[in-house]
Design a protein around this motif. Sequence first.
Motif, PDB file in Angstrom:
ATOM      1  N   VAL A 164       0.839  -1.198   0.000  1.00 44.69           N
ATOM      2  CA  VAL A 164       0.000   0.000   0.000  1.00 44.69           C
ATOM      3  C   VAL A 164       0.873   1.247   0.000  1.00 44.69           C
ATOM      4  O   VAL A 164       0.644   2.190  -0.776  1.00 44.69           O
ATOM      5  CB  VAL A 164      -0.956  -0.002   1.213  1.00 44.69           C
ATOM      6  N   GLU A 168       0.967   3.934  -2.972  1.00 47.68           N
ATOM      7  CA  GLU A 168       0.625   5.325  -2.675  1.00 47.68           C
ATOM      8  C   GLU A 168       1.742   6.261  -3.123  1.00 47.68           C
ATOM      9  O   GLU A 168       1.488   7.352  -3.643  1.00 47.68           O
ATOM     10  CB  GLU A 168       0.348   5.490  -1.180  1.00 47.68           C
ATOM     11  N   ARG A 371      -5.105  -2.572  -0.210  1.00 48.20           N
ATOM     12  CA  ARG A 371      -5.730  -2.042   1.005  1.00 48.20           C
ATOM     13  C   ARG A 371      -6.783  -3.002   1.541  1.00 48.20           C
ATOM     14  O   ARG A 371      -6.856  -3.268   2.753  1.00 48.20           O
ATOM     15  CB  ARG A 371      -6.378  -0.688   0.704  1.00 48.20           C
ATOM     16  N   GLU A 374      -5.113  -6.107   3.079  1.00 48.17           N
ATOM     17  CA  GLU A 374      -4.558  -5.837   4.407  1.00 48.17           C
ATOM     18  C   GLU A 374      -5.667  -5.730   5.446  1.00 48.17           C
ATOM     19  O   GLU A 374      -5.572  -6.303   6.537  1.00 48.17           O
ATOM     20  CB  GLU A 374      -3.743  -4.543   4.400  1.00 48.17           C
ATOM     21  N   ARG A 375      -6.729  -5.012   5.102  1.00 46.68           N
ATOM     22  CA  ARG A 375      -7.840  -4.829   6.040  1.00 46.68           C
ATOM     23  C   ARG A 375      -8.490  -6.180   6.376  1.00 46.68           C
ATOM     24  O   ARG A 375      -8.834  -6.439   7.535  1.00 46.68           O
ATOM     25  CB  ARG A 375      -8.867  -3.874   5.441  1.00 46.68           C
TER      26      ARG A 375
END
Length: 384
Positions: A164, A168, A371, A374-375
């Motif tokens: 991530v 980014e 994302r 990972e979440r």
Amino acid sequence: MPDAHVASDAGDAAPAADADALAADLEAAADAVADARDRVDDVGETELRALRDALDGLDRLFDQYEADATGTGDFQSYIAFQDDLVAFVEDLDDDLPEREAFESLLDLFKKRRLSESDFAEARGRLADARDLVGRLDDLRDARAEYSEVRKRAAERADEYADEVARLERLRRLGDADLDAPTDELRDPIQRYDGAVREAFREFRSSAPARDVLGLVETARAYPLVGFDPVPDDLASFVAARDAGAEPIPQLLEYADYSPSKLDHYVGEPSALKRAVGGNRTYLDRLDAAPLTVGWPPAPADELRHRLDELVSVVARFAGEDVVAALHDVREAVRRDDYRRLRDAAVAEHELTDAEKREIEAGVGDDLAAARAAERRLRDALAEH
């Protein structure tokens, strides 16, 4: 690239499928621990541990007597076995699981002659007891498997977090204005970096070693400057000995002299050889690198604090022209468009051809997937 590593570890699975599979493994491992715990609790962990101790004790008893007490063996061993077995069983707790199986051995072995088959049958009668004790092993193994799966899930979540951050960064650099006038940052930074390198080189080559190393010690009060601490023995030597008034290059030259030759130049030549010669690597590497800004520069918030500390250190040895150049850098960092100029500088300096192609292809979908993965894993770790 981090995303390539994640995909490779997961067998080229997509992030969502990879995270779902690991989350399912974690849930299954947690359920296995719960099931194993329930099976232990059905009997009682304390009771099962006592049963295991009893089985271990009986195994030791069998190992001690079986060979001598069977067939036409030693009659005294037979009598001793009978006595020890009765004492062993009578000493068992009344509420020990499978105690009846142990008690049944007293009748099994109440014979005038014992055989190997009697011991085999005795072990067979205790099979259920061993199965019960196996629940402790099952719980231990389930916990070990859960710990391993949890470790894998946490490591993979960290990998997705790194991915991530990487994506980014690419998205931010992909939005950089490559036409921005980065020279307006580069020029003052290069002027200052060149000036401070030359000033420190002159300071190091001509000033007393105790002054140069004293500056380094003073700089330790400014952690963002980043000088390595002076070795204790070297600091003590230059502070206390006359040779500390010599420049560092001269001390390094002295350290190469033979003891007899060095004796003509300094007192206690052995002390110089230990303190200077023993720290040659430190002295050789001592340069202005911790005082420079570098290119591309750091983010504004980080660099502003560091520049404040640099002013305090640089002004102690460099001329006004170097300090003025440093103030020019400070002014450049305070510009409203500093972030735009820095992003363009980083994009120009750091992006590889592969990263440029990745940006051109678009990173939005990959970023959203990383994302979400990972979440998903963080949620699973919190739940289990």
